[in-house]
Write an enzyme that holds these catalytic residues in place. Structure first.
Site, PDB file in Angstrom:
ATOM      1  NE  ARG A  15     -28.282 -18.776 -33.741  1.00 41.95           N
ATOM      2  CZ  ARG A  15     -29.594 -18.966 -33.829  1.00 41.95           C
ATOM      3  NH1 ARG A  15     -30.088 -20.173 -33.692  1.00 41.95           N
ATOM      4  NH2 ARG A  15     -30.397 -17.960 -34.060  1.00 41.95           N
ATOM      5  CE1 TYR A 154     -31.117  -6.450 -34.435  1.00 43.61           C
ATOM      6  CE2 TYR A 154     -30.674  -5.000 -36.293  1.00 43.61           C
ATOM      7  CZ  TYR A 154     -30.286  -6.028 -35.448  1.00 43.61           C
ATOM      8  OH  TYR A 154     -29.056  -6.624 -35.619  1.00 43.61           O
ATOM      9  CB  ALA A 157     -32.733  -2.257 -29.734  1.00 48.04           C
ATOM     10  CE  LYS A 158     -28.344  -5.308 -32.589  1.00 45.29           C
ATOM     11  NZ  LYS A 158     -27.648  -6.135 -31.584  1.00 45.29           N
TER      12      LYS A 158
HETATM   13  N1  LIG Z   1     -26.269 -11.411 -38.881  1.00 46.42           N
HETATM   14  C1  LIG Z   1     -26.387 -10.157 -39.272  1.00 46.42           C
HETATM   15  O1  LIG Z   1     -26.639  -9.866 -40.458  1.00 46.42           O
HETATM   16  C2  LIG Z   1     -26.186  -9.041 -38.278  1.00 46.42           C
HETATM   17  C3  LIG Z   1     -26.086  -7.739 -38.768  1.00 46.42           C
HETATM   18  C4  LIG Z   1     -25.880  -6.698 -37.887  1.00 46.42           C
HETATM   19  C5  LIG Z   1     -25.794  -6.944 -36.526  1.00 46.42           C
HETATM   20  N2  LIG Z   1     -25.921  -8.225 -36.076  1.00 46.42           N
HETATM   21  C6  LIG Z   1     -25.833  -8.418 -34.631  1.00 46.42           C
HETATM   22  O2  LIG Z   1     -24.770  -9.324 -34.351  1.00 46.42           O
HETATM   23  C7  LIG Z   1     -25.045 -10.029 -33.137  1.00 46.42           C
HETATM   24  C8  LIG Z   1     -24.945 -11.525 -33.379  1.00 46.42           C
HETATM   25  O3  LIG Z   1     -25.952 -11.884 -34.312  1.00 46.42           O
HETATM   26  P1  LIG Z   1     -25.914 -13.230 -35.154  1.00 46.42           P
HETATM   27  O4  LIG Z   1     -26.270 -12.846 -36.538  1.00 46.42           O
HETATM   28  O5  LIG Z   1     -24.689 -13.980 -34.857  1.00 46.42           O
HETATM   29  O6  LIG Z   1     -27.195 -13.946 -34.517  1.00 46.42           O
HETATM   30  P2  LIG Z   1     -27.455 -15.485 -34.121  1.00 46.42           P
HETATM   31  O7  LIG Z   1     -28.901 -15.621 -33.894  1.00 46.42           O
HETATM   32  O8  LIG Z   1     -26.826 -16.353 -35.136  1.00 46.42           O
HETATM   33  O9  LIG Z   1     -26.668 -15.582 -32.746  1.00 46.42           O
HETATM   34  C9  LIG Z   1     -27.144 -14.882 -31.618  1.00 46.42           C
HETATM   35  C10 LIG Z   1     -26.884 -15.699 -30.379  1.00 46.42           C
HETATM   36  O10 LIG Z   1     -27.481 -15.009 -29.273  1.00 46.42           O
HETATM   37  C11 LIG Z   1     -28.155 -15.971 -28.477  1.00 46.42           C
HETATM   38  N3  LIG Z   1     -29.262 -15.383 -27.722  1.00 46.42           N
HETATM   39  C12 LIG Z   1     -30.377 -14.797 -28.222  1.00 46.42           C
HETATM   40  N4  LIG Z   1     -31.182 -14.436 -27.205  1.00 46.42           N
HETATM   41  C13 LIG Z   1     -30.569 -14.807 -26.049  1.00 46.42           C
HETATM   42  C14 LIG Z   1     -30.922 -14.709 -24.678  1.00 46.42           C
HETATM   43  N5  LIG Z   1     -32.078 -14.174 -24.282  1.00 46.42           N
HETATM   44  N6  LIG Z   1     -30.064 -15.192 -23.765  1.00 46.42           N
HETATM   45  C15 LIG Z   1     -28.897 -15.762 -24.160  1.00 46.42           C
HETATM   46  N7  LIG Z   1     -28.506 -15.877 -25.437  1.00 46.42           N
HETATM   47  C16 LIG Z   1     -29.346 -15.400 -26.385  1.00 46.42           C
HETATM   48  C17 LIG Z   1     -28.683 -16.988 -29.486  1.00 46.42           C
HETATM   49  O11 LIG Z   1     -29.035 -18.208 -28.869  1.00 46.42           O
HETATM   50  C18 LIG Z   1     -27.517 -17.096 -30.445  1.00 46.42           C
HETATM   51  O12 LIG Z   1     -26.598 -18.061 -30.032  1.00 46.42           O
HETATM   52  C19 LIG Z   1     -26.435  -9.579 -32.708  1.00 46.42           C
HETATM   53  O13 LIG Z   1     -26.315  -8.527 -31.782  1.00 46.42           O
HETATM   54  C20 LIG Z   1     -27.040  -9.068 -33.996  1.00 46.42           C
HETATM   55  O14 LIG Z   1     -28.066  -8.143 -33.752  1.00 46.42           O
HETATM   56  C21 LIG Z   1     -26.095  -9.274 -36.911  1.00 46.42           C
END
Ligand SMILES: NC(=O)c1ccc[n+]([C@@H]2O[C@H](COP(=O)([O-])OP(=O)(O)OC[C@H]3O[C@@H](n4cnc5c(N)ncnc54)[C@H](O)[C@@H]3O)[C@@H](O)[C@H]2O)c1
Length: 253
Positions: A15, A154, A157-158
């Protein structure tokens, strides 16, 4: 279609940003392994990709478990015979003032956002080295570049993802493997919605970040996917160890 015939493993592809990355690559003719802990979501993305006429495989995996990751990579290699592109998209966060945070939350944040990247790279890299090619794109966050309120662990980690990717880029270049990072700002995904709904305070923090963003909006996940697509393409063959922010100008350093 410069990527036709390639195979990508999209970790966390069920997702949000990962789903958009998987679909963007699939539209370029890339076969996709969608790996996620949420089995139904991985299967739904697989079905979307197949409806585009591209081959896909759904894998249920806990990316924080090294043995699970190794098994999943074996299955993907058995199925497709190759992994040309690895994109690490899994992530998780819970906003907390650091002084009130607990170790259980730290462990979860570090495992999902950083250790999962070590596990997938460790499992895929020998294969890429043996073929003398590969593209690795890790998703970090602008929090990891400039820090972020109530996201100290967080952000740590990033930041680790960025430092790891730069170091790996130096080691992997001799094998013609590129390692780069895409660093999103706020992006409209289920993760952002969950964080925003945590409390009135987290809602305020998120709204303040949107106000501080020159474009005054959050990203669409497809906009993050475009940057990943570029870094996975032959057009980026001479780019490695870089961090590309896709954050509407939130960070410019
Ligand atoms: N959404 C934001 O505002 C944002 C901003 C900066 C960075 N990010 C980064 O972008 C990336 C994607 O985030 P997103 O917003 O799409 O999040 P999301 O939660 O919508 O999607 C993350 C996906 O990772 C999967 N996941 C989580 N833990 C897992 C595990 N242990 N094993 C397998 N799958 C796992 C979830 O099931 C999910 O499908 C992440 O690294 C997040 O930190 C997001």
């Amino acid at each position: 279609m410069k990527l036709q015939g390639k195979t990508a493993l999209v970790a966390g592809g069920g997702r949000g940003i990962g789903r958009s990355v998987a679909l963007a690559l699939a539209r370029e003719g890339v076969q996709i392994a969608v790996a996620d802990i949420l089995k139904e979501n991985a299967e739904a993305v697989r079905d979307e990709i197949e409806s585009l006429g591209t081959k896909a495989l759904a894998c249920k995996v806990d990316l924080t478990n090294r043995f699970d990751v190794e098994g999943m990579v074996e299955v993907v290699l058995g199925h497709f015979g190759q992994i040309d592109i690895l994109v690490n998209c899994a992530g998780w966060d819970k906003l907390d003032p650091f002084v009130e945070s607990n170790e259980e939350t730290w462990e979860k944040i570090l495992a999902i956002n950083f250790k999962s990247v070590l596990y997938t790279v460790k499992a895929v890299l020998p294969h890429m080295i043996s073929r003398g090619s590969g593209k690795i794109v890790n998703i970090s966050s602008d929090a990891g570049r400039v820090g972020s309120m109530w996201e100290a662990v967080y952000a740590g980690a990033k930041g680790a993802v960025i430092a790891f990717s730069k170091s790996l880029a130096r080691e992997a270049a001799r094998h013609k493997i590129n390692v780069n990072v895409v660093s999103p700002g706020l992006t409209d995904t289920p993760l952002l919605q969950a964080v925003r709904c945590q409390s009135p305070e987290t809602e305020k923090i998120i709204d303040a970040v949107i106000k501080a963003t020159p474009f005054r909006r959050v990203a669409k996940p497809e906009e993050i996917a475009e940057a990943v697509l570029f870094l996975a393409s032959p057009g980026a063959d001479f780019i490695t160890g870089q961090t590309l922010s896709v954050s509407g100008g939130l960070t410019m350093a």
